[in-house]
Design an enzyme around this catalytic site. Structure first.
Site: not given
Lengths: 408, 266
Positions: B49, B60
């Site tokens: 990824e 995040d």
């Protein structure tokens, strides 16, 4: 794009929760889908529940202090020689600003949802102060996310938050202002949504938060429309309602009940320091539509889609985005938007507080700046009403620093 | 034709092991190192990824925020992200690469243009953190038309009813978020409980490749190795941060970490 008559503005979205097919929505991580759905269902139930409305009204009257005064600014009107200028002194509400409405409603909802913890973001510190106040009143444990830059420039509110027993979480990422506080608050909610209720401090964020906030601040115009009718016998033909806009919660509340009338709406964004290019004024400067904090809106950003830095003397307006509701009002041409610079806001503060017995914070001083620009061009039959939505006490250090002294 | 992502899972199933999926941010700590990192760790990682950084990432935690910040400071733009992917694919054409990020960047470029660039640079899949189902339905269809995997996310808060619908619209890979957390949080749910949820989801459609992410580190990875795939991200971002602090080469540091992660699930 057109505003529909007879339907509350907050309900004029499509099945994807978009206003005008372009603004709003729920651009959130999967984890938040369920909590948002639960909150949406609960709120839709509560807003139809007569008992809940009664409870809300009770606290608005006996805790917030409704109605807040509606006064004529005789000296300012005489000084500017044009339109008659009035103020809705929302800063007289408990705590000193309009943020108390949203905070109170969120605490009532959190209790109904069985949540013991409540979190919120704050820029100017008023949203945080009010949430911590209301949380204390309703027996909820409270955490406030605030940018490190704002913590140092809005000390009186920081002190109040601490005094109310809430924990302040300083946010040190990005520009260390409201935009980062909202992000960090959302992150915390992602991790704790099973036990914790989130209060977004303005009419921004995923759709449900926009709705709850605008529904809460609408109290301002519910009071005002009666006060105006009492004062003039009916609604004046030429009436302008001027309000500062950062996230846009006080303006939404100030305008809501006048939506289907002929009243003109003017929103004033933060133009920042005169020489700065970092304006927090996405509507005035025709920023492009982007996605920020879960909603599509006009937002200060670069070509790639990175959210732009903003700069304003007013922490409450220092936000790169703007409520999707205001984007909708702009595109439907129901409201017009302009900006005032830091210098103009300070000048307006000085003039208003010298001539009148009110002391608007730097946020509504932006609205007064526009009123001062506009009034001399108008006639006696023109009515200007400014929402004086916050008290200047929180800005005393900034004002002292800029003007040499702080006189209320 | 089977997608490269599917082929990798087939191979892993044959070898009776979980696929190791890594996440690093494009341009962290700079463009050339980012490519070097991908190339080096792809010896051990099965799927890569590659994050395209955003400066307001609401899902995040600190580690990925720091990596993203570093990359943006270094001036990384979407076209650089595609360049890195393209160069990588030239070296390792069969190794699937998945771009991951937030919707605003795609929105600003335009969905079609973004997908065109994905196709041109050989990107195999996409994860868009803040474009949940059903908002992602149309975009996911566009991806499918271009044979790009749109990876749907599921979380512990996703109801069974909703899961069924999402899985029905999913492509070759589904990503299960192990717990209520941003990326980089400490695993606060027992592996047993996570595996229970995993099995429940697998039952809905056993054919779909289901990977688990969030809270996966060298300490927790072994306990979850019976699943189709495991994603490690924040640990790698943290390793880059630490190696920069210690003035070490992030590339060699990362290879070591990924090698060790792989060993634990073999």
């Amino acid at each position: 794009m057109r505003i529909k008559k007879g339907i509350a503005l907050i309900d004029q979205h499509d099945k994807n929760f978009m206003y005008g097919g372009k603004f709003g929505g729920n651009f959130v991580p999967e984890t938040l889908k369920k909590p948002i759905e639960d909150l949406t269902n609960l709120f839709e139930k509560l807003r139809k529940d007569k008992k809940f409305i009664k409870e809300r009204n009770y606290y608005f009257e006996n805790y917030v202090g409704a109605p807040t005064p509606f006064i004529k600014l005789e000296n300012l009107s005489d000084h500017l020689k044009g339109a008659q200028i009035y103020a809705k002194v929302v800063s007289e509400a408990n705590g000193g600003a309009h943020k108390i409405y949203n905070a109170t409603v969120h605490c009532l909802i959190a209790r109904k949802a069985g949540k013991k913890y409540i979190i919120g973001d704050t820029g100017a510190g008023y949203a945080g102060k009010m949430l911590s106040m209301a949380a204390k009143k309703f027996g909820l444990k409270c955490k406030i996310f605030m940018g490190a830059k704002d913590i140092s420039r809005q000390k009186p509110n920081v002190d109040a938050i601490k005094k109310n027993g809430a924990i302040i979480v300083p946010v040190k990422t990005g520009s260390q202002t409201l935009v980062d506080a909202v992000s960090e608050c959302m992150r915390y909610w992602v991790s704790n949504c099973d036990t914790t209720h989130m209060c977004v401090g303005s009419t921004v964020g995923p759709n449900i938060f926009i709705k709850i906030c605008a529904w809460s601040t609408a109290q301002i115009s519910r009071e005002l429309i009666h006060q105006v009718k009492d004062e003039f016998g009916k609604l004046p033909k030429k009436m302008r309602l001027i309000n500062c806009v950062g996230g846009g919660s006080s303006a939404m509340g100030f305008w809501n009940e006048f939506m289907d009338t002929d009243a003109e709406f003017i929103g004033v964004e933060a133009g920042g320091p005169k020489k700065s290019k970092l304006h927090a004024a996405p509507l005035t400067n025709s920023s492009k539509i982007g996605i920020l904090h879960g909603a599509a809106q006009y937002v200060v950003q670069d070509k790639e889609g990175q959210i732009g830095l903003t700069e304003s003397i007013s922490a409450g307006l220092d936000y790169p985005g703007i409520s999707p509701l205001h984007c909708y009002l702009k595109d439907a041409r129901r409201a017009r938007y302009t900006s005032a610079s830091d210098e103009e806001a300070l000048k307006a503060f000085k003039l208003v507080s010298r001539l009148e017995n009110i002391s608007p914070s730097l946020e509504p001083s932006h609205a007064f700046a526009e009123a001062i620009r506009l009034a001399p061009k108008l006639n006696f039959s023109d009515i200007i009403i400014v929402n004086s939505c916050g008290d200047s006490i929180k800005d005393k250090d900034i004002i002292k620093n800029k003007l040499g002294s702080y006189i209320r | 034709m089977k997608s490269k992502i599917n082929l990798v899972f087939d191979q892993c199933k044959k070898e009776k092991r979980a696929a190791l999926i890594t996440y690093t941010v494009a341009g962290d700590n700079n463009k050339s190192n980012s490519l070097k990192i991908l190339t080096a760790i792809s010896r051990y990682a099965d799927i890569l990824e590659l994050g395209f950084p955003h400066n307001t990432p609401v899902a995040d935690g600190g580690q990925i925020q720091e990596s993203s910040h570093r990359a943006i400071q270094n001036g990384i733009k979407l076209r650089d992200v595609f360049q890195i992917a393209k160069k990588f694919k030239k070296i390792k054409p069969d190794k699937p690469i998945i771009l991951m990020g937030y919707f605003n960047l795609i929105f600003q470029m335009g969905e079609n243009k973004f997908l065109k660039f994905c196709k041109e640079s050989g990107v195999d899949g996409l994860i868009v953190v803040d474009l949940p189902w059903p908002e992602n339905k149309e975009f996911a269809k566009k991806c499918k038309k271009k044979s790009i995997n749109f990876i749907q996310l599921l979380s512990p808060t996703t109801s069974k009813h909703r899961m069924k619908k999402i899985i029905k619209d999913s492509h070759d890979m589904i990503y299960y978020i192990s717990m209520l957390s941003t990326t980089g949080g400490k695993l606060k749910v027992s592996p047993k409980k996570i595996l229970k949820s995993y099995n429940k989801i697998k039952k809905i459609n056993p054919k779909k490749n289901l990977v688990i992410g969030f809270g996966i580190t060298n300490k927790t990875i072994k306990s979850l190795k019976s699943v189709n795939g495991l994603v490690v991200g924040s640990l790698l971002c943290k390793t880059i941060t630490n190696s920069l602090k210690m003035r070490q080469n992030p590339v060699t540091k990362l290879v070591k970490i990924v090698y060790n992660l792989k060993k634990k699930i073999l």
